[in-house]
Every structure is written in structure tokens, then in C-alpha cells.
Design a protein around this motif. Structure first.
Motif, PDB file in Angstrom:
ATOM      1  N   ALA A  42    -131.058 -36.226  21.865  1.00  0.00           N
ATOM      2  CA  ALA A  42    -130.352 -37.493  21.578  1.00  0.00           C
ATOM      3  C   ALA A  42    -131.259 -38.465  22.138  1.00  0.00           C
ATOM      4  O   ALA A  42    -131.327 -39.861  21.465  1.00  0.00           O
ATOM      5  N   GLU A  43    -132.098 -38.462  23.052  1.00  0.00           N
ATOM      6  CA  GLU A  43    -132.901 -39.502  23.524  1.00  0.00           C
ATOM      7  C   GLU A  43    -133.997 -39.766  22.373  1.00  0.00           C
ATOM      8  O   GLU A  43    -134.551 -40.831  22.233  1.00  0.00           O
ATOM      9  N   LEU A  44    -134.725 -38.735  21.835  1.00  0.00           N
ATOM     10  CA  LEU A  44    -135.612 -38.879  20.728  1.00  0.00           C
ATOM     11  C   LEU A  44    -134.935 -39.607  19.608  1.00  0.00           C
ATOM     12  O   LEU A  44    -135.564 -40.414  18.913  1.00  0.00           O
ATOM     13  N   MET A  45    -133.755 -39.281  19.363  1.00  0.00           N
ATOM     14  CA  MET A  45    -133.185 -39.766  18.139  1.00  0.00           C
ATOM     15  C   MET A  45    -132.844 -41.182  18.146  1.00  0.00           C
ATOM     16  O   MET A  45    -133.162 -42.079  17.351  1.00  0.00           O
ATOM     17  N   ALA A  46    -132.548 -41.630  19.345  1.00  0.00           N
ATOM     18  CA  ALA A  46    -132.396 -43.131  19.876  1.00  0.00           C
ATOM     19  C   ALA A  46    -133.535 -43.844  19.567  1.00  0.00           C
ATOM     20  O   ALA A  46    -133.753 -45.071  18.982  1.00  0.00           O
ATOM     21  N   VAL A  47    -134.908 -43.292  19.907  1.00  0.00           N
ATOM     22  CA  VAL A  47    -136.168 -43.902  19.653  1.00  0.00           C
ATOM     23  C   VAL A  47    -136.567 -44.119  18.303  1.00  0.00           C
ATOM     24  O   VAL A  47    -136.758 -44.995  17.846  1.00  0.00           O
ATOM     25  N   LEU A  48    -136.190 -43.011  17.573  1.00  0.00           N
ATOM     26  CA  LEU A  48    -136.604 -42.946  16.122  1.00  0.00           C
ATOM     27  C   LEU A  48    -135.780 -43.805  15.414  1.00  0.00           C
ATOM     28  O   LEU A  48    -136.289 -44.678  14.625  1.00  0.00           O
ATOM     29  N   GLU A  49    -134.415 -43.888  15.502  1.00  0.00           N
ATOM     30  CA  GLU A  49    -133.560 -44.755  15.085  1.00  0.00           C
ATOM     31  C   GLU A  49    -133.838 -46.412  15.292  1.00  0.00           C
ATOM     32  O   GLU A  49    -133.934 -47.163  14.311  1.00  0.00           O
ATOM     33  N   ALA A  50    -134.375 -46.565  16.536  1.00  0.00           N
ATOM     34  CA  ALA A  50    -134.580 -47.912  16.866  1.00  0.00           C
ATOM     35  C   ALA A  50    -135.901 -48.461  15.941  1.00  0.00           C
ATOM     36  O   ALA A  50    -135.878 -49.391  15.728  1.00  0.00           O
ATOM     37  N   VAL A  51    -136.747 -47.621  15.971  1.00  0.00           N
ATOM     38  CA  VAL A  51    -138.326 -47.880  15.271  1.00  0.00           C
ATOM     39  C   VAL A  51    -137.705 -48.007  13.863  1.00  0.00           C
ATOM     40  O   VAL A  51    -138.258 -49.217  13.358  1.00  0.00           O
ATOM     41  N   ARG A  52    -137.071 -47.316  13.369  1.00  0.00           N
ATOM     42  CA  ARG A  52    -136.589 -47.414  11.583  1.00  0.00           C
ATOM     43  C   ARG A  52    -135.827 -48.701  11.637  1.00  0.00           C
ATOM     44  O   ARG A  52    -136.022 -49.243  10.464  1.00  0.00           O
ATOM     45  N   ALA A  53    -135.242 -48.919  12.622  1.00  0.00           N
ATOM     46  CA  ALA A  53    -134.427 -50.181  12.197  1.00  0.00           C
ATOM     47  C   ALA A  53    -134.898 -51.406  12.358  1.00  0.00           C
ATOM     48  O   ALA A  53    -134.445 -52.473  12.202  1.00  0.00           O
ATOM     49  N   VAL A 171    -123.801 -46.256  12.962  1.00  0.00           N
ATOM     50  CA  VAL A 171    -122.506 -47.351  13.182  1.00  0.00           C
ATOM     51  C   VAL A 171    -123.396 -48.612  13.711  1.00  0.00           C
ATOM     52  O   VAL A 171    -124.146 -48.423  14.689  1.00  0.00           O
ATOM     53  N   VAL A 172    -123.332 -49.577  13.041  1.00  0.00           N
ATOM     54  CA  VAL A 172    -124.408 -50.825  13.369  1.00  0.00           C
ATOM     55  C   VAL A 172    -123.134 -51.606  13.952  1.00  0.00           C
ATOM     56  O   VAL A 172    -121.953 -52.045  13.338  1.00  0.00           O
TER      57      VAL A 172
END
Length: 176
Positions: A42-53, A171-172
Motif C-alpha cells: 500500500a505504501e509503495l502504491m501511494a508513491v507510485l501513483e503520486a509520481v505518475r500523477a 478516486v481523484v
């Protein structure tokens, strides 16, 4: 500089529903989850999605309360890559697909990405917001309330054809 706080949530570690979230300090945010995972995923997904966004050349600072996610993304990754994605002890890297996806996302971003550790649950407004959104997403995933990607192929492939972990239920929202 763009500053984004990230957080992950796991309702029962390991194997429980997970949620991830990022909260941009401009007020925008996003979250998602899966029915099963670990707090580290979950923590890694948060970082990945933040960079992608947050593409582009403006510097991106990610604030996280997970030293594991920060070190995977900014320190340990360099040695793992040099050793053929093996740990210093020769073993397999845990959560390898996510670590590699973060590494690619950072490398493909024209602007620099830096990480700052923040103490969780200490009143930092954006860390608290990311924590709240990750928990909401984990509960929604547990309850079957997050939408599934259109197809597995759509979720697992980036536009350039490279594989990526499937994020569920993006969800944005805005803070303000």
C-alpha cells in the motif's frame, strides 16, 4: 516545487484489504485500493501513483511516513538494480514489480523527485489527509465498493506497452 504526501493502509497485515492515497499540498488528491495486500504494498502504491500523477519538469517532493517506501524508492533501489534486482544478501527483492515501476516512473519523469520522511499521526495536515483517504479506500476495497479496471490488460499495461501493477479504484478529489 510540487509537494505531495503519501500513505498506505492495510486493514489486516498481511492479506487484508489495502488502500493507498496521495494528497497534493495544492488540495488535489487521489486514492485507490485492492482486496488483499500488505502495508508495504500500500505504501509503495501511494508513491507510485503520486509520481505518475505529477509528470513534468517541476521538482516533486514526496512526504511519507513510511521509511520503507522512501528507502525502496530512493536508496536501496540503486544497489538492487546494480545487483540484478537482488538484495545485498543475494535474496529476492520484496515487492519487486512495484519497486521497478517506481524506479521507471521516476526515471521517465523529466523533473527531479525527492523524498522527505514525516512522522505519522502527529497532526501534519497533508499526512493526516493521505492517511484518511488510504483508510477510506481500504474499507471500500474490503466492501467491494471500488471499481475494477476495464480489463486486466488495460490495468497492467502503460501506454508505452510496459507492464505496471494494476491500481484499482482511482478516486481523484480535492481537499478544499
Amino acid at each position: 516545487m510540487i509537494t505531495v504526501s503519501t500513505d498506505g493502509s492495510c486493514l489486516r497485515n498481511p492479506g487484508g484489504a489495502i488502500g493507498w492515497a496521495w494528497a497534493n499540498h495544492d488540495g488535489t488528491s487521489a486514492s485507490g485500493g485492492e482486496t488483499s495486500g500488505t502495508n508495504q504494498i500500500a505504501e509503495l502504491m501511494a508513491v507510485l501513483e503520486a509520481v505518475r500523477a505529477h509528470p513534468g519538469d517541476e521538482p516533486l517532493r514526496i512526504e511519507a511516513d513510511s521509511q520503507y517506501a522512501i528507502k525502496c524508492s530512493s536508496e536501496w533501489v540503486h544497489g538492487w538494480r546494480r545487483r540484478g534486482w537482488r538484495t545485498a544478501g543475494g535474496g529476492p527483492v520484496q515487492n519487486l514489480a512495484l519497486v521497478q515501476a517506481i524506479d521507471r516512473a521516476i526515471a521517465e519523469r523529466s523533473g527531479p523527485v525527492t523524498f522527505t520522511w514525516v512522522r505519522g499521526h502527529r497532526g501534519d495536515r497533508f499526512n493526516e489527509r493521505a492517511d484518511e483517504l488510504a483508510g477510506i479506500a481500504a474499507r471500500a476495497a474490503r466492501d467491494g465498493l471500488l471499481p475494477r479496471p476495464t480489463t486486466v490488460a488495460d490495468a497492467a499495461t502503460r501506454p508505452d506497452g510496459a507492464a505496471q501493477p494494476a491500481a484499482r479504484g482511482l478516486v481523484v478529489d480535492t481537499l478544499f
